[in-house]
Each structure stands twice: as structure tokens, then as C-alpha cells.
Design an enzyme around this catalytic site. Structure first.
Site, PDB file in Angstrom:
ATOM      1  N   ARG A  31      40.635  18.417   6.848  1.00 36.83           N
ATOM      2  CA  ARG A  31      40.229  17.064   7.256  1.00 36.83           C
ATOM      3  C   ARG A  31      38.881  17.101   7.966  1.00 36.83           C
ATOM      4  O   ARG A  31      38.046  16.211   7.797  1.00 36.83           O
ATOM      5  CB  ARG A  31      41.310  16.455   8.155  1.00 36.83           C
ATOM      6  CG  ARG A  31      41.212  14.939   8.325  1.00 36.83           C
ATOM      7  CD  ARG A  31      40.303  14.504   9.449  1.00 36.83           C
ATOM      8  NE  ARG A  31      40.653  15.149  10.691  1.00 36.83           N
ATOM      9  CZ  ARG A  31      39.784  15.347  11.671  1.00 36.83           C
ATOM     10  NH1 ARG A  31      38.503  14.980  11.563  1.00 36.83           N
ATOM     11  NH2 ARG A  31      40.152  15.968  12.781  1.00 36.83           N
ATOM     12  N   ILE A  44      28.733  24.040  14.953  1.00 37.38           N
ATOM     13  CA  ILE A  44      28.294  23.111  13.919  1.00 37.38           C
ATOM     14  C   ILE A  44      29.088  23.375  12.638  1.00 37.38           C
ATOM     15  O   ILE A  44      28.930  24.418  11.986  1.00 37.38           O
ATOM     16  CB  ILE A  44      26.785  23.245  13.663  1.00 37.38           C
ATOM     17  CG1 ILE A  44      26.024  23.155  14.991  1.00 37.38           C
ATOM     18  CG2 ILE A  44      26.337  22.181  12.678  1.00 37.38           C
ATOM     19  CD1 ILE A  44      26.342  21.921  15.825  1.00 37.38           C
ATOM     20  N   GLN A  69      72.672  17.589  21.181  1.00 39.13           N
ATOM     21  CA  GLN A  69      72.017  16.479  21.870  1.00 39.13           C
ATOM     22  C   GLN A  69      70.574  16.805  22.258  1.00 39.13           C
ATOM     23  O   GLN A  69      69.679  15.966  22.116  1.00 39.13           O
ATOM     24  CB  GLN A  69      72.824  16.095  23.121  1.00 39.13           C
ATOM     25  CG  GLN A  69      74.179  15.471  22.800  1.00 39.13           C
ATOM     26  CD  GLN A  69      74.954  15.083  24.049  1.00 39.13           C
ATOM     27  OE1 GLN A  69      74.454  15.215  25.168  1.00 39.13           O
ATOM     28  NE2 GLN A  69      76.173  14.607  23.868  1.00 39.13           N
ATOM     29  N   LEU A  90      61.994  25.433  16.105  1.00 38.37           N
ATOM     30  CA  LEU A  90      61.951  26.520  15.131  1.00 38.37           C
ATOM     31  C   LEU A  90      62.253  27.879  15.759  1.00 38.37           C
ATOM     32  O   LEU A  90      62.406  28.875  15.035  1.00 38.37           O
ATOM     33  CB  LEU A  90      60.572  26.565  14.471  1.00 38.37           C
ATOM     34  CG  LEU A  90      60.143  25.307  13.711  1.00 38.37           C
ATOM     35  CD1 LEU A  90      58.690  25.413  13.300  1.00 38.37           C
ATOM     36  CD2 LEU A  90      61.023  25.071  12.506  1.00 38.37           C
ATOM     37  N   GLY A  91      62.312  27.937  17.089  1.00 41.46           N
ATOM     38  CA  GLY A  91      62.594  29.203  17.756  1.00 41.46           C
ATOM     39  C   GLY A  91      61.532  30.247  17.459  1.00 41.46           C
ATOM     40  O   GLY A  91      60.356  29.939  17.258  1.00 41.46           O
ATOM     41  N   GLU A 145      34.162  15.977  19.416  1.00 42.16           N
ATOM     42  CA  GLU A 145      33.948  14.514  19.399  1.00 42.16           C
ATOM     43  C   GLU A 145      34.403  13.866  20.711  1.00 42.16           C
ATOM     44  O   GLU A 145      34.896  12.745  20.733  1.00 42.16           O
ATOM     45  CB  GLU A 145      34.653  13.837  18.217  1.00 42.16           C
ATOM     46  CG  GLU A 145      34.679  14.572  16.912  1.00 42.16           C
ATOM     47  CD  GLU A 145      33.309  14.958  16.373  1.00 42.16           C
ATOM     48  OE1 GLU A 145      32.304  14.717  17.062  1.00 42.16           O
ATOM     49  OE2 GLU A 145      33.238  15.511  15.275  1.00 42.16           O
ATOM     50  N   THR A 181      35.829  15.388  24.706  1.00 47.92           N
ATOM     51  CA  THR A 181      37.023  15.975  25.298  1.00 47.92           C
ATOM     52  C   THR A 181      37.913  14.889  25.914  1.00 47.92           C
ATOM     53  O   THR A 181      37.506  13.734  26.071  1.00 47.92           O
ATOM     54  CB  THR A 181      36.637  16.969  26.408  1.00 47.92           C
ATOM     55  OG1 THR A 181      35.958  16.243  27.448  1.00 47.92           O
ATOM     56  CG2 THR A 181      35.730  18.071  25.874  1.00 47.92           C
ATOM     57  N   PHE A 219      30.453  10.084  35.463  1.00 48.71           N
ATOM     58  CA  PHE A 219      30.001  11.258  34.715  1.00 48.71           C
ATOM     59  C   PHE A 219      29.154  12.173  35.576  1.00 48.71           C
ATOM     60  O   PHE A 219      29.051  13.362  35.294  1.00 48.71           O
ATOM     61  CB  PHE A 219      29.189  10.810  33.484  1.00 48.71           C
ATOM     62  CG  PHE A 219      30.046  10.186  32.414  1.00 48.71           C
ATOM     63  CD1 PHE A 219      30.709  10.985  31.498  1.00 48.71           C
ATOM     64  CD2 PHE A 219      30.194   8.821  32.339  1.00 48.71           C
ATOM     65  CE1 PHE A 219      31.502  10.423  30.516  1.00 48.71           C
ATOM     66  CE2 PHE A 219      30.988   8.240  31.357  1.00 48.71           C
ATOM     67  CZ  PHE A 219      31.641   9.039  30.449  1.00 48.71           C
TER      68      PHE A 219
END
Length: 386
Positions: free
Chosen positions: A92, A165, A281, A340-341, A365, A367, A385
Site C-alpha cells: 500500500r 524516502i 469468555q 495466536l499464542g 506522514e 507522528t 510545537f
């Protein structure tokens, strides 16, 4: 009857065309990415040939119009990002670097000559681009960048360095942002020009099926026509970052959904104390909490996409989605791993791979801290900032 994992019937918010696109991208992920991602991730390998395959599917610059670009809606782009990241964040990320960053910079701020020269080939995946903003000592504060472009005759000379990059070592063109006497400007740098060097960063514990690089710029000479003429200052790169941040809102939920589905399947099949894990549960509580956050995050993504398509989306609203969905997605992936252990630490299962990848997605993009302060500034009117 409601789908078991779509208790809010979010599919009912999507059009037939949007659902059809989702089906196409989901099939591509199932056929092309899922069978290979274990080895790609283990080997630290990005399959360059997949760029043209994604171009043929209309995934590159898909929200851009004209110049050979697909011209799809923001919601359609988000849906594609979600399905791709359900496969792997690294794949992606390529679509984001290519379309939301490099192509968007040219589409938004380039000349007609630049758009015609690059965008059609980039949309087809024949030309790969990268986006050089972050520097070794300048990540969250790009205003302190040290890369300099100086006038030289009828052109420019660039000197400096960039870091993290994406795709730089396989790209044919780099969008490089540099400080000039007239403010920060963007330049289109052919990667085969003398003085340009891209070196992959290795080894990595995250985004292993992707490429991130250091870039060195040593007296890179460019013609004046290499400058992006349409923008001056940080508004240029920030406008592209917001495109990428928007895609992350959707993509992070793809990784979370895949992790949840993996944990659900495993819990129904894994027997402990003569009962499936899913019958306990504590396991059901984990699955329910994951599902609720995925449904909420996906609803947020759809709403954000509708705002973007209506032309009313504000940058602070993008920060809400990026901050929330990355934060929740990492928590979901980690929780899925616990179901999943010990088996969950192997590449036979996806949640820990997704969690590792999302450490990068959470950082790039903007933090968590940056998006928190953007929202803090919005609600208090006080900039924190500095």
C-alpha cells in the site's frame, strides 16, 4: 441478515461501484500478494514488476484526473488502500508514494509540460517516482531542512540529503524539496543525473516488503524547467502529505481487519482444554473489542472520504483519522497476536507482521505527537510545537 463482522452494516454505506472496486482489489491481493508476502517480507524484497500490474488495475494516482490518471473518487481510493494494506502495508505504501506524494506533487504544482511528461507513464507504472522531504536531522520539522538549491546560470544546483524516502533506489524521477532564496521549492530530479545517489536502508524490522532510502545530492545540476512552478513554501509538500495521510486512515483499518480475521479463524479452529479458543469468555472479549474498533475506524474513514469528495475536508479532520486509526490498528494487531499464542510470532500468520509495519505507518506522514499537537492547536488556539 447482518454479516458477522459488519455489525454496523457499513457495506450499506457503499455504492455498487465502490463494492465492485473493492472486490477487484481484494481479488488482486488474494491472487498476487497473499501467496507471496511471507517470502517477500522475510527476504526484504519489493517486487518491482508489481508496479505495472497495479497501473493496469488503475491503482496509481487513482484519485487524480486527466493526464492518463484513473480519476476515481476519494472513497474509491480509500477502499483500494484498505484492501492493499490488508495484504501488506509495504505494498500500500508504494501506491501512496507513487500516487499521493510524487504524482500529486506534479499534478497539483507542475507545469503542463511536466504533467504530460510524467503522469501518464506513472499512472501505468512504467515510471516510478519518489518524494524527498524528510532529512536525516529533519523529520517532523521540515521548515529546518538543510537541502539547498542555488541559482546557477539558467538553472539550479542542489546539495543536501534526504532520509526514509520510499522507492528512491528504483525510481526514475524524484520530487525533491529544497530551500532557496525565494523559499522552499520543489524540483523534479531524474535519478540518473550526476550527483544523485539513493541507498536502501537496511536491515529493517518493519516495512520489509518495501524500499526506503537515504538520498545524497552532491552538486546536482538542473535546468530551470525542473522546478515545480505552481507553489512556493511548505504548502507544496504539506498538500501532498495530506493526500497520503488520508490514504493511511483507510489502510490502517485494512491491516487491523486482516489481523482480526486471522485471529477469529484461528480461535475457532484451535482446541485448548477440549474446547475451541473462541468458546472462552476472554477470547470473545478480545475479538469483540477488536471488531468494535475496526467498525468505528472504518466508519471514520468512510465519513472522511465523503467529506473529501464533497470538497469540505479540513486538514485537522485528516489528523483525527490518521491518529486514531493508526493507534487503534496497532493495538488490534497486537491483541490478535495474543490469540495466536506462540504461533503468532511466525510469518505463517499476519498480525505481528502487520503490527511491525504499522510502527512505520504510525510514524511517517506525521507522528502521533504531531497529529496530537495539530488537534491540540485546533481546540485551544495555542501552538505547542515550539
Amino acid at each position: 441478515m447482518l454479516a458477522k463482522s459488519d455489525v454496523l452494516n457499513l457495506d450499506g454505506l457503499l455504492s455498487a461501484a465502490e463494492l465492485s472496486l473493492r472486490g477487484s482489489v481484494r481479488s488482486f491481493v488474494a491472487e498476487r500478494i497473499r501467496p507471496n508476502i511471507k517470502k517477500w517480507y522475510e527476504d526484504g524484497y519489493f517486487p518491482v514488476e508489481i508496479a505495472r500490474e497495479m497501473g493496469a488495475l488503475g491503482l496509481l494516482g487513482m484519485h487524480l484526473k486527466g493526464y492518463g490518471c484513473p480519476g476515481r473518487s476519494a472513497v474509491e481510493y480509500g477502499i483500494a488502500a484498505m484492501e492493499l494494506e490488508a495484504g501488506d502495508s509495504g505494498l500500500r505504501t508504494f501506491v501512496s508514494v507513487q500516487g499521493s506524494l510524487a504524482m500529486s506533487a506534479i499534478h497539483k504544482w507542475g507545469s503542463e509540460e511536466q504533467k504530460n511528461a510524467y503522469l501518464p507513464g506513472m499512472a501505468r507504472g512504467e515510471i516510478i517516482g519518489c518524494f524527498g522531504l524528510t532529512e536525516p536531522s529533519s523529520g517532523s520539522d521540515p521548515s529546518s531542512m538543510q537541502t539547498i538549491a542555488t541559482r546557477s546560470g539558467n538553472g539550479w544546483v542542489l546539495n543536501g540529503a534526504k532520509r526514509w524516502i520510499g522507492m528512491a533506489s528504483i525510481a526514475q524521477v524524484a520530487v525533491i524539496w529544497a530551500a532557496t532564496d525565494e523559499g522552499i521549492r520543489g524540483f523534479l530530479v531524474p535519478t540518473d543525473v550526476e550527483g544523485f545517489k539513493a541507498t536502501p536502508i537496511d536491515p529493517k524490522l518493519s516495512m520489509r516488503a518495501s524500499i526506503q532510502c537515504d538520498i545524497e545530492l552532491d552538486n546536482v545540476e538542473l535546468l530551470d524547467s525542473a522546478m515545480l512552478p505552481g507553489v512556493q513554501g511548505l504548502r507544496g509538500p504539506f498538500s501532498c502529505l495530506n493526500e497520503a495521510r488520508y490514504g493511511i486512515i483507510w489502510g490502517a483499518m485494512g491491516a487491523a481487519r486482516d489481523s482480526y480475521e486471522e485471529a477469529l479463524k484461528y480461535s475457532l479452529e484451535r482446541m485448548q482444554f477440549n474446547k475451541p479458543l473462541a468458546s472462552y469468555q476472554l477470547t470473545q472479549e478480545k475479538l469483540v473489542n477488536m471488531l468494535i474498533e475496526i467498525q468505528k475506524g472504518t466508519l471514520l474513514a468512510i465519513h472522511t472520504g465523503r467529506l473529501k469528495d464533497a470538497g469540505t475536508l479540513e486538514p485537522v479532520q485528516i489528523s483525527v483519522g490518521k491518529l486514531n486509526n493508526c493507534r487503534e490498528a496497532i493495538a488490534i494487531c497486537r491483541e490478535a497476536r495474543t490469540i495466536l499464542g506462540g504461533n503468532g510470532i511466525t510469518l505463517d500468520h499476519s498480525p505481528l507482521r502487520h503490527a511491525n509495519n504499522l510502527e512505520s505507518v504510525r510514524t511517517y506522514e506525521g507522528t502521533d505527537e504531531v497529529h496530537t499537537l495539530i488537534l491540540g492547536n485546533h481546540i485551544t488556539g495555542q501552538r505547542a510545537f515550539r
